[in-house]
Design a protein around this motif. Structure first.
Motif, PDB file in Angstrom:
ATOM      1  N   ASP A  24      22.275  39.598  51.416  1.00  0.00           N
ATOM      2  CA  ASP A  24      22.420  39.310  49.989  1.00  0.00           C
ATOM      3  C   ASP A  24      23.720  39.941  49.510  1.00  0.00           C
ATOM      4  OD1 ASP A  24      22.034  38.657  47.332  1.00  0.00           O
ATOM      5  OD2 ASP A  24      20.677  40.325  46.958  1.00  0.00           O
ATOM      6  N   LYS A  26      27.313  40.089  47.098  1.00  0.00           N
ATOM      7  CA  LYS A  26      27.782  39.785  45.750  1.00  0.00           C
ATOM      8  C   LYS A  26      29.209  40.315  45.636  1.00  0.00           C
ATOM      9  CE  LYS A  26      26.393  40.485  40.921  1.00  0.00           C
ATOM     10  NZ  LYS A  26      25.424  41.151  40.045  1.00  0.00           N
ATOM     11  N   GLN A  42      29.761  46.701  38.688  1.00  0.00           N
ATOM     12  CA  GLN A  42      28.762  45.710  39.095  1.00  0.00           C
ATOM     13  C   GLN A  42      27.369  46.313  38.970  1.00  0.00           C
ATOM     14  OE1 GLN A  42      27.877  44.612  43.378  1.00  0.00           O
ATOM     15  NE2 GLN A  42      29.252  42.937  42.817  1.00  0.00           N
ATOM     16  N   ARG A  44      23.438  45.813  40.449  1.00  0.00           N
ATOM     17  CA  ARG A  44      22.600  45.175  41.473  1.00  0.00           C
ATOM     18  C   ARG A  44      21.158  45.602  41.269  1.00  0.00           C
ATOM     19  NH1 ARG A  44      24.948  42.804  46.169  1.00  0.00           N
ATOM     20  NH2 ARG A  44      22.871  41.929  46.132  1.00  0.00           N
ATOM     21  N   LYS A 112      32.862  43.263  48.371  1.00  0.00           N
ATOM     22  CA  LYS A 112      31.504  42.807  48.106  1.00  0.00           C
ATOM     23  C   LYS A 112      30.524  43.938  48.353  1.00  0.00           C
ATOM     24  CE  LYS A 112      30.430  40.917  52.649  1.00  0.00           C
ATOM     25  NZ  LYS A 112      29.934  39.749  53.374  1.00  0.00           N
ATOM     26  N   TYR A 114      26.418  44.342  49.438  1.00  0.00           N
ATOM     27  CA  TYR A 114      25.339  43.558  50.021  1.00  0.00           C
ATOM     28  C   TYR A 114      24.140  44.445  50.279  1.00  0.00           C
ATOM     29  CZ  TYR A 114      28.059  45.098  54.087  1.00  0.00           C
ATOM     30  OH  TYR A 114      28.791  45.834  54.976  1.00  0.00           O
TER      31      TYR A 114
END
Length: 118
Positions: A24, A26, A42, A44, A112, A114
């Motif tokens: 997963d 992002k 960010q 999550r 990213k 994850y």
């Protein structure tokens, strides 16, 4: 099969690349200040027992420290690593913070996060 997948993951992390097995991910692009933290990079939702991994694709040749829930990890460009594990038994909304190790200028960092096993 699982043993081979773990070997691929270990090899990818050993050379500093992002694992191909991320379940997963992002992407992020955040400004990392030279002094202080950008704590709004960010957000999550991390399931119980999952880990947050970070891949720093580019950061203008500057080391970046990433932070979630008090855990910190310093990465160079094209490095990845495990940042934080949700040890609770419920999902947690975790916010990614970034800090640039450059005394003169703020820099942009891209990469990213994850979620994967620990």
């Amino acid at each position: 099969m699982i043993k081979n997948a773990l070997l691929v993951l270990t090899a990818a992390l050993a050379v500093g690349g992002a694992p191909a097995l991320a379940s997963d991910d992002k992407a992020f692009r955040c400004k990392a200040p030279a002094m202080g933290w950008n704590n709004g990079c960010q957000v999550r939702t991390v399931p119980a027992g999952a880990c947050v991994w970070v891949y720093n694709r580019t950061s203008q040749n500057t080391d970046i420290t990433f932070r979630i829930q008090g855990s910190q990890l310093r990465l160079k460009e094209r490095q990845s690593g495990r940042l934080w594990r949700n040890a609770s038994n419920h999902p947690v909304d975790a916010t990614l913070g970034v800090y640039a190790h450059d005394f003169d200028d703020s820099v942009w960092t891209e990469g990213k996060t994850y979620l994967d096993g620990c």
